[in-house]
Design a protein around this motif. Structure first.
Motif, PDB file in Angstrom:
ATOM      1  N   THR A 244      33.198  46.665  31.301  1.00 50.80           N
ATOM      2  CA  THR A 244      33.839  47.899  30.822  1.00 50.80           C
ATOM      3  C   THR A 244      32.872  48.912  30.236  1.00 50.80           C
ATOM      4  O   THR A 244      33.191  50.095  30.146  1.00 50.80           O
ATOM      5  CB  THR A 244      34.888  47.566  29.750  1.00 50.80           C
ATOM      6  OG1 THR A 244      34.217  46.998  28.602  1.00 50.80           O
ATOM      7  CG2 THR A 244      35.917  46.581  30.277  1.00 50.80           C
ATOM      8  N   GLY A 245      31.709  48.444  29.786  1.00 55.72           N
ATOM      9  CA  GLY A 245      30.770  49.331  29.095  1.00 55.72           C
ATOM     10  C   GLY A 245      31.239  49.697  27.708  1.00 55.72           C
ATOM     11  O   GLY A 245      30.744  50.656  27.108  1.00 55.72           O
ATOM     12  N   GLN A 246      32.209  48.930  27.176  1.00 54.81           N
ATOM     13  CA  GLN A 246      32.756  49.194  25.849  1.00 54.81           C
ATOM     14  C   GLN A 246      32.661  47.957  24.974  1.00 54.81           C
ATOM     15  O   GLN A 246      32.584  46.831  25.465  1.00 54.81           O
ATOM     16  CB  GLN A 246      34.220  49.640  25.969  1.00 54.81           C
ATOM     17  CG  GLN A 246      34.407  50.921  26.751  1.00 54.81           C
ATOM     18  CD  GLN A 246      35.866  51.335  26.849  1.00 54.81           C
ATOM     19  OE1 GLN A 246      36.733  50.728  26.229  1.00 54.81           O
ATOM     20  NE2 GLN A 246      36.138  52.361  27.640  1.00 54.81           N
TER      21      GLN A 246
ATOM     22  N   LYS B 138      38.664  50.587  35.177  1.00 52.39           N
ATOM     23  CA  LYS B 138      39.529  51.774  35.188  1.00 52.39           C
ATOM     24  C   LYS B 138      40.502  51.747  34.017  1.00 52.39           C
ATOM     25  O   LYS B 138      40.679  52.758  33.310  1.00 52.39           O
ATOM     26  CB  LYS B 138      40.297  51.836  36.506  1.00 52.39           C
ATOM     27  CG  LYS B 138      41.307  52.970  36.579  1.00 52.39           C
ATOM     28  CD  LYS B 138      42.099  52.915  37.879  1.00 52.39           C
ATOM     29  CE  LYS B 138      43.179  53.985  37.916  1.00 52.39           C
ATOM     30  NZ  LYS B 138      43.992  53.915  39.174  1.00 52.39           N
ATOM     31  N   LEU B 139      41.137  50.610  33.766  1.00 54.40           N
ATOM     32  CA  LEU B 139      42.116  50.513  32.687  1.00 54.40           C
ATOM     33  C   LEU B 139      41.464  50.670  31.323  1.00 54.40           C
ATOM     34  O   LEU B 139      42.107  51.145  30.373  1.00 54.40           O
ATOM     35  CB  LEU B 139      42.853  49.171  32.772  1.00 54.40           C
ATOM     36  CG  LEU B 139      43.759  48.992  33.994  1.00 54.40           C
ATOM     37  CD1 LEU B 139      44.347  47.594  34.014  1.00 54.40           C
ATOM     38  CD2 LEU B 139      44.864  50.039  34.011  1.00 54.40           C
ATOM     39  N   ALA B 140      40.202  50.292  31.213  1.00 52.02           N
ATOM     40  CA  ALA B 140      39.491  50.408  29.931  1.00 52.02           C
ATOM     41  C   ALA B 140      39.322  51.856  29.502  1.00 52.02           C
ATOM     42  O   ALA B 140      39.058  52.122  28.320  1.00 52.02           O
ATOM     43  CB  ALA B 140      38.132  49.721  30.027  1.00 52.02           C
TER      44      ALA B 140
ATOM     45  N   ALA C   1      38.725  39.425  34.836  1.00 50.21           N
ATOM     46  CA  ALA C   1      37.952  40.674  34.865  1.00 50.21           C
ATOM     47  C   ALA C   1      36.817  40.599  35.876  1.00 50.21           C
ATOM     48  O   ALA C   1      36.491  41.593  36.542  1.00 50.21           O
ATOM     49  CB  ALA C   1      37.408  40.980  33.474  1.00 50.21           C
ATOM     50  N   PHE C   2      36.207  39.440  36.003  1.00 49.48           N
ATOM     51  CA  PHE C   2      35.105  39.265  36.968  1.00 49.48           C
ATOM     52  C   PHE C   2      35.603  39.517  38.390  1.00 49.48           C
ATOM     53  O   PHE C   2      34.916  40.166  39.192  1.00 49.48           O
ATOM     54  CB  PHE C   2      34.535  37.856  36.845  1.00 49.48           C
ATOM     55  CG  PHE C   2      33.451  37.546  37.847  1.00 49.48           C
ATOM     56  CD1 PHE C   2      32.157  38.005  37.650  1.00 49.48           C
ATOM     57  CD2 PHE C   2      33.740  36.804  38.982  1.00 49.48           C
ATOM     58  CE1 PHE C   2      31.160  37.732  38.577  1.00 49.48           C
ATOM     59  CE2 PHE C   2      32.745  36.523  39.916  1.00 49.48           C
ATOM     60  CZ  PHE C   2      31.455  36.988  39.711  1.00 49.48           C
ATOM     61  N   HIS C   3      36.809  39.031  38.696  1.00 43.78           N
ATOM     62  CA  HIS C   3      37.346  39.180  40.055  1.00 43.78           C
ATOM     63  C   HIS C   3      38.020  40.531  40.289  1.00 43.78           C
ATOM     64  O   HIS C   3      38.168  40.959  41.441  1.00 43.78           O
ATOM     65  CB  HIS C   3      38.349  38.062  40.342  1.00 43.78           C
ATOM     66  CG  HIS C   3      37.715  36.723  40.560  1.00 43.78           C
ATOM     67  ND1 HIS C   3      37.453  35.844  39.534  1.00 43.78           N
ATOM     68  CD2 HIS C   3      37.273  36.120  41.692  1.00 43.78           C
ATOM     69  CE1 HIS C   3      36.895  34.751  40.015  1.00 43.78           C
ATOM     70  NE2 HIS C   3      36.767  34.889  41.321  1.00 43.78           N
ATOM     71  N   GLU C   4      38.439  41.200  39.221  1.00 46.83           N
ATOM     72  CA  GLU C   4      39.115  42.497  39.344  1.00 46.83           C
ATOM     73  C   GLU C   4      38.386  43.539  38.497  1.00 46.83           C
ATOM     74  O   GLU C   4      38.998  44.305  37.749  1.00 46.83           O
ATOM     75  CB  GLU C   4      40.577  42.376  38.899  1.00 46.83           C
ATOM     76  CG  GLU C   4      41.413  41.459  39.768  1.00 46.83           C
ATOM     77  CD  GLU C   4      41.719  42.068  41.142  1.00 46.83           C
ATOM     78  OE1 GLU C   4      41.414  43.268  41.340  1.00 46.83           O
ATOM     79  OE2 GLU C   4      42.276  41.352  41.991  1.00 46.83           O
ATOM     80  N   ALA C   5      37.078  43.584  38.653  1.00 48.82           N
ATOM     81  CA  ALA C   5      36.234  44.409  37.784  1.00 48.82           C
ATOM     82  C   ALA C   5      36.576  45.893  37.889  1.00 48.82           C
ATOM     83  O   ALA C   5      36.609  46.600  36.875  1.00 48.82           O
ATOM     84  CB  ALA C   5      34.762  44.176  38.110  1.00 48.82           C
TER      85      ALA C   5
END
Length: 265
Positions: A105-107, A72-74, A63-67
């Motif tokens: 993600t902010g979730q 977006k997927l979240a 996730a760090f490398h493909e934030a």
């Protein structure tokens, strides 16, 4: 048509493509990420055409490398933790990975699955802020684990809800990613259907790198490489279309919050 009172959870272990390293390939982290990302995009595009929301158990390192992609997927799928790294684990990673995923993600992140379905301490999970754990695979895999005596159905233990990967009711045949690839497809569909009808839920899992062309990674055994790329995408789509009339697709979090579960006896 049968009444829809069963839950189907399609889950993806989103991780660095370190499987190639296990079999002797020399891949940089960048290449590992590229392979997984290529497959994840293809798979989630196919899920979008089916209107299926999945749970993506994601390493914090990925996730760090493909934030941007994870963020977006979240918006559609549940993001849960798959540890910080896929190759190593220590208890401190539980909290660190959850916080990293939540920051991206902010979730809220409430679920965990350890790499290779390894065991994890319930107290550590609870203290790190998790509500459910999907690390139990109640089957027998030679050389890895023997969980034939463990519960097949979800159960509470302490403060954690355990949601095992699905296995068939009697023989406990695994319905995981290798079965999807290697069982005759008609048989695999029937096994999934029988398990769904018997247990009332289905918990399946795959990896994003499976949905790329793996033909160049010749050191990986054929039973791991077969039915990759478009052939596997088509197989997943056919499976989900087959199951759709008989259950409701849910994320793991939705499943955990919409049912009452007993404690393990």
């Amino acid at each position: 048509m049968e009444p829809v009172n069963r839950q189907i959870m399609f889950t993806v272990d989103v991780e660095e493509f370190d499987t190639a390293l296990e079999y002797g390939h020399d891949l940089s982290l960048d290449e590992q990420l590229v392979v997984s990302t290529r497959g994840l995009r293809l798979l989630t595009d196919r899920l979008a055409t089916l209107n299926v929301r999945a749970t993506l158990f994601t390493t914090a390192n990925y996730a760090f490398h493909e934030a941007d992609l994870v963020r977006k997927l979240a918006k559609t799928h549940e993001i849960a933790s798959h540890g910080y790294y896929h190759t190593t684990f220590e208890p401190a990673d539980l909290l660190k990975s959850r916080r990293t995923l939540e920051a991206i993600t902010g979730q809220q992140v409430v679920g965990f699955r350890r790499a290779r379905m390894a065991a994890v301490d319930e107290t550590d999970l609870f203290l790190a802020g998790y509500r459910y754990n999907s690390s139990l695979h109640p089957t027998f895999l030679p050389g890895r684990y023997n969980h034939l005596r463990e519960p097949r159905k979800p159960f509470r233990s302490g403060n954690i809800l355990h949601i095992p990967a699905s296995v068939t009711p009697r023989l406990r045949l695994p319905l995981f990613w290798l079965s999807l690839k290697n069982f005759p497809f008609g048989l695999y569909k029937r096994l999934c259907m029988n398990t769904l009808r018997t247990d009332g839920f289905l918990n399946l899992y795959v990896h994003p790198w499976e949905f790329t062309n793996l033909s160049d990674y010749t050191k990986i055994p054929a039973y791991v490489r077969r039915y990759s790329h478009e052939r596997l995408l088509d197989r997943v789509e056919a499976l989900l279309r087959y199951l759709a009339p008989y259950g409701e697709f849910q994320t793991m979090q939705e499943f955990s919050e919409s049912n009452q579960f007993s404690s393990q006896l």
